[in-house]
Write an enzyme that holds these catalytic residues in place. Structure first.
Site, short mmCIF file in Angstrom:
data_model
loop_
_atom_site.label_atom_id
_atom_site.label_comp_id
_atom_site.label_asym_id
_atom_site.label_seq_id
_atom_site.Cartn_x
_atom_site.Cartn_y
_atom_site.Cartn_z
N THR A 56 -1.98 -10.35 2.53
CA THR A 56 -1.46 -9.03 2.18
C THR A 56 -1.84 -7.95 3.17
O THR A 56 -1.28 -6.86 3.14
CB THR A 56 -1.96 -8.63 0.79
OG1 THR A 56 -3.38 -8.80 0.75
CG2 THR A 56 -1.34 -9.51 -0.29
N GLY A 106 0.00 -0.33 -5.50
CA GLY A 106 0.12 -1.69 -4.96
C GLY A 106 1.55 -2.04 -4.60
O GLY A 106 2.51 -1.49 -5.14
N GLU A 130 3.50 -6.94 -5.76
CA GLU A 130 4.35 -7.40 -6.86
C GLU A 130 5.75 -6.77 -6.86
O GLU A 130 6.75 -7.44 -7.12
CB GLU A 130 3.67 -7.07 -8.19
CG GLU A 130 2.98 -8.20 -8.88
CD GLU A 130 1.68 -8.64 -8.22
OE1 GLU A 130 1.27 -9.76 -8.50
OE2 GLU A 130 1.08 -7.90 -7.44
N ALA A 163 -5.72 -3.08 -2.46
CA ALA A 163 -5.70 -1.99 -1.48
C ALA A 163 -6.18 -0.69 -2.09
O ALA A 163 -7.00 0.03 -1.50
CB ALA A 163 -4.29 -1.83 -0.91
N GLN A 187 5.08 -7.23 2.79
CA GLN A 187 4.93 -7.55 1.37
C GLN A 187 6.26 -7.47 0.64
O GLN A 187 6.59 -8.33 -0.18
CB GLN A 187 3.92 -6.61 0.73
CG GLN A 187 2.48 -6.92 1.07
CD GLN A 187 2.09 -8.31 0.61
OE1 GLN A 187 1.99 -8.59 -0.58
NE2 GLN A 187 1.89 -9.21 1.56
#
Length: 745
Positions: free
Chosen positions: A472, A707, A710, A514, A643
């Site tokens: 990531t 984030g 996802e 993060a 990502q």
């Protein structure tokens, strides 16, 4: 305390990239030691039943074999279930490898062969003779959902559906425009490039365990609890992880087996699973959902009802947040959400990229597309008319929500205004062209995290935390945050992560690393600057004697006044005067409980997809995707884009390719390899554009980041499905959407 070096927010390449591309990055199964033994796992060939007889004599005689372990001679371990539950565990009886002769699922480990070499272990395992008493397997969720139940013990508070609000049934019955449909998602399997492996070494009077995991401290606690070991003598490292997608949140059986054999034989041991065995580990569970939506003639929602039945194993109640999204994604005063489990003869499912949301939002967003056609308005306009300005499930304000910007910028980049409304109305030669879209939502939060930062007299910086990098960009992000605070180039920062002995962090999952570890690094870095300033103030005739933390920054190796960089002192002089060669500080971050009572945070997205479907062959191709993301502060646009690209590709796989095929007569997985388990290949992926919209959020985390791991997948499968409907006029509610399902629609 300001800084104008502006390292955070720039697209730096991964600092560990050269090690990876040159083969110098050693993964869990790439560590060696003198006398290293190799293990190979023999697995069951039935899905339910028991072992009547197991004969290992021939395997034990095979040249090079040291020992064969079965349930009949496995060393004793912890008895209590609590000792076997890791931090990511779910309610139930955790799986204990080789515990007894009972068979719970296809591919269950039934023996471990330890030999001097891998080939010897592998070949000897084929000589083990097992006689089973097989029971009738129950693996078909479409059949077993009739026996579904509400889990008595919830996995987490956020996964419990909220109580109904309003009068959803009455509102549905009274509404002029309604849709109600069932959506089926077949099980998907994690298939990261790196296989699960564990190497156990004897070092410094204890164990050093190299494990493929998303949380080295979680692995360490599990090993110590199960085997009764002193945590001070067990170190777990996962310096590099070749992908995980959630599969590495919980310890896998190769970890237990490798440690068990190593302790028993007092020798280093390596156990690496095969690609076939990867299919028996965690997986996105098969799910059946019923979504019912009602709207007035202007498209404003009057009722939302969402019910899901999801697969779990016989021995654990794996649960996901599948239906709750339908109560917060759009404004509606009449909502009923419900969730149940179906016990199957399968291994326990596990978190797989956006667990719950990737499943539940797919059904919701497909139903929203159906409702748009029922009402007769553009699917994007329907979503805009039902924009939610707060979370109605919990009655909380959003810390930020730039979904409108995602709609606007994503649609502009895609050219959505050129879309014709009617299905089968856009063509290109023999291809039917379809444009579909969907919204996405994923929770944004921080978890407790700690970090240590050291500033050396020469200006070099070291950042330390137990955080993991599963691809990531954690290494790079943490380095950027420290580099910006200390005013040094990124190359002057050394990042140490993936080690259980480092400052405590949670598992790398949920798109929290993060924001969590990054905030902890920022806290530690600012503390180090504060200490440096305190030393500077103590110097005779210090030009910084009256400066506050907000007044100073570090620039070119000097602590200077922000308003005038000519006024300041060199870091070397400050440390020399203080009699130190470095300054080291600890940073800690936790969620703000008071703030969480009023606010809640999510990332959002709008996904626009073009598909082309051959009119004669019904072969669908995704030819163009625009994914617009509202993810707070983007720390590194390059790693962030990667990502989202990865999430989009996985979403395409979910929509068109990935399906664990079980022969329900035997309960066995038929396509447990990468030849027959279809995933998107390069030829399946064409143009993907990622758009990050501006979104400032001063509450979601101290560094303003949400984030991104996802959100990239959420809504993609629905957008593809909706595009296929627009192209063909056929509504496919069973994923993946394969040629046979299009032909049969």
């Amino acid at each position: 305390m300001l800084n104008h070096s502006r390292i955070v927010g720039f697209p730096f390449s991964r600092i560990e990239g050269p090690l990876k591309v040159t083969g110098q990055a050693h993964y869990a199964a790439e560590h060696h030691a003198p006398g290293l033994l190799h293990g190979f796992v023999a697995v069951s060939t039935v899905a339910a039943g028991s072992i009547a007889e197991i004969d290992t004599a021939e395997a034990e005689r095979f040249p090079g074999v040291v020992k064969v372990y079965t349930h009949e001679n496995r060393p004793q371990t912890a008895e209590s279930d609590d000792k076997w539950k890791d931090t990511a565990a779910v309610p139930g009886h955790p799986f204990r490898p080789l515990e007894n002769g009972r068979i719970l699922y296809d591919g269950q480990p039934v023996a471990l062969v330890i030999a001097e070499g891998f080939e010897a272990a592998r070949d000897a395992a084929s000589l083990i003779r097992i006689r089973y008493i097989a029971d009738e397997p129950h693996t078909d969720i479409l059949r077993e959902r009739r026996q579904s139940y509400v889990p008595a013990e919830p996995r987490g508070e956020s996964m419990v559906p909220p109580p109904p609000r309003g009068e959803p049934e009455q509102a549905f019955a009274a509404a002029p425009c309604t849709v109600s449909a069932e959506y089926v998602l077949e099980g998907e399997h994690h298939n990261p490039m790196e296989l699960f492996g564990t190497t156990v070494l004897f070092e410094n009077g204890g164990l050093t365990i190299h494990d493929k995991t998303q949380g080295p401290q979680n692995t360490q606690a599990y090993v110590c609890n199960v085997f009764g070991l002193d945590p001070e003598k067990v170190k777990v490292r996962n310096d590099f992880v070749g992908g995980a997608f959630g599969a590495g949140l919980r310890p896998k059986h190769q970890l237990f087996l490798a440690v068990m054999a190593s302790l028993d034989l007092q020798r280093p041991v390596k156990v690496e699973l095969s690609r076939r065995e990867m299919f028996y580990l965690t997986w996105r569970p098969a799910t059946v959902q019923r979504v019912s939506l009602a709207a007035d003639r202007d498209g404003r929602l009057q009722s939302v009802m969402h019910h899901a039945v999801q697969a779990t194993s016989r021995y654990e109640d794996y649960q996901e947040n599948v239906v709750n999204w339908s109560g917060l994604a759009y404004r509606c005063d009449n909502v009923r959400l419900s969730y149940e489990l179906a016990k199957l003869d399968v291994s326990t499912p596990g978190d797989m990229r956006a667990p719950g949301a990737a499943t539940g939002v797919t059904a919701l967003e497909t139903a929203m597309d159906e409702l748009a056609y029922e009402v007769g308005i553009d699917p994007l306009e329907l979503r805009r008319r039902n924009f939610a300005d707060h979370d109605q499930n919990q009655g909380k304000q959003f810390t930020s929500k730039a979904l409108d910007a995602c709609y606007r910028e994503g649609a502009a980049r895609f050219g959505w205004d050129r879309r014709s409304f009617s299905p089968r109305s856009m063509r290109e030669g023999h291809d039917l062209v379809g444009w579909g879209m969907a919204g996405g939502v994923w929770e944004a939060s921080i978890a407790p995290a700690e970090a240590r930062v050291r500033l050396s007299v020469d200006g070099a910086v070291t950042v330390s935390a137990a955080a993991s990098d599963i691809g990531t960009g954690t290494y790079t992000i943490l380095g950027q945050i420290a580099a910006e605070t200390f005013g040094v180039p990124l190359g002057r920062v050394k990042v140490e992560i993936g080690d259980s002995t480092l400052p405590k962090t949670g598992v790398e999952g949920g798109s929290r690393t993060a924001a969590s570890s990054g905030s902890a690094v920022q806290v530690a870095s600012k503390a180090a600057v504060k200490t440096l300033l305190a030393h500077a103030k103590g110097m005779p005739n210090s030009p910084l004697a009256r400066a506050s933390e907000e007044d100073v920054s570090i620039s070119e190796g000097r602590l200077v006044l922000e308003r005038n960089h000519q006024i300041g002192l060199s870091i070397g002089d400050i440390m020399d005067a203080a009699g130190v060669s470095f300054i080291e500080e600890h940073g800690k971050i936790e969620p703000d409980e008071a703030q969480m009572k009023k606010f809640i945070s999510y990332t959002h997205s709008a996904v626009f997809v073009e598909v082309k479907v051959d009119e004669d062959l019904c072969i669908p191709r995704v030819t163009r995707v625009v994914s617009a993301i509202a993810g707070g502060r983007i720390l590194n646009p390059k790693t962030a884009r990667s990502q989202i690209l990865g999430g989009v590709v996985m979403g395409i796989g979910m929509a068109l390719h990935e399906e664990g095929m079980i022969d329900h007569r035997t309960g066995r997985i038929m396509n447990h390899n990468l030849a027959e388990y279809h995933m998107p290949a390069h030829a399946d992926i064409e143009d993907i554009e990622v758009v990050f919209v501006e979104e400032e959020d001063d509450k979601v985390s101290p560094i303003g980041a949400k984030g991104l791991g996802e959100i990239g997948i959420v809504g993609v499968a629905a957008a593809v499905s909706n595009a296929i409907f627009h192209a063909t006029g056929k509504r496919i509610r069973h994923l993946p959407i394969t040629v046979d399902r299009i032909l049969g629609a």
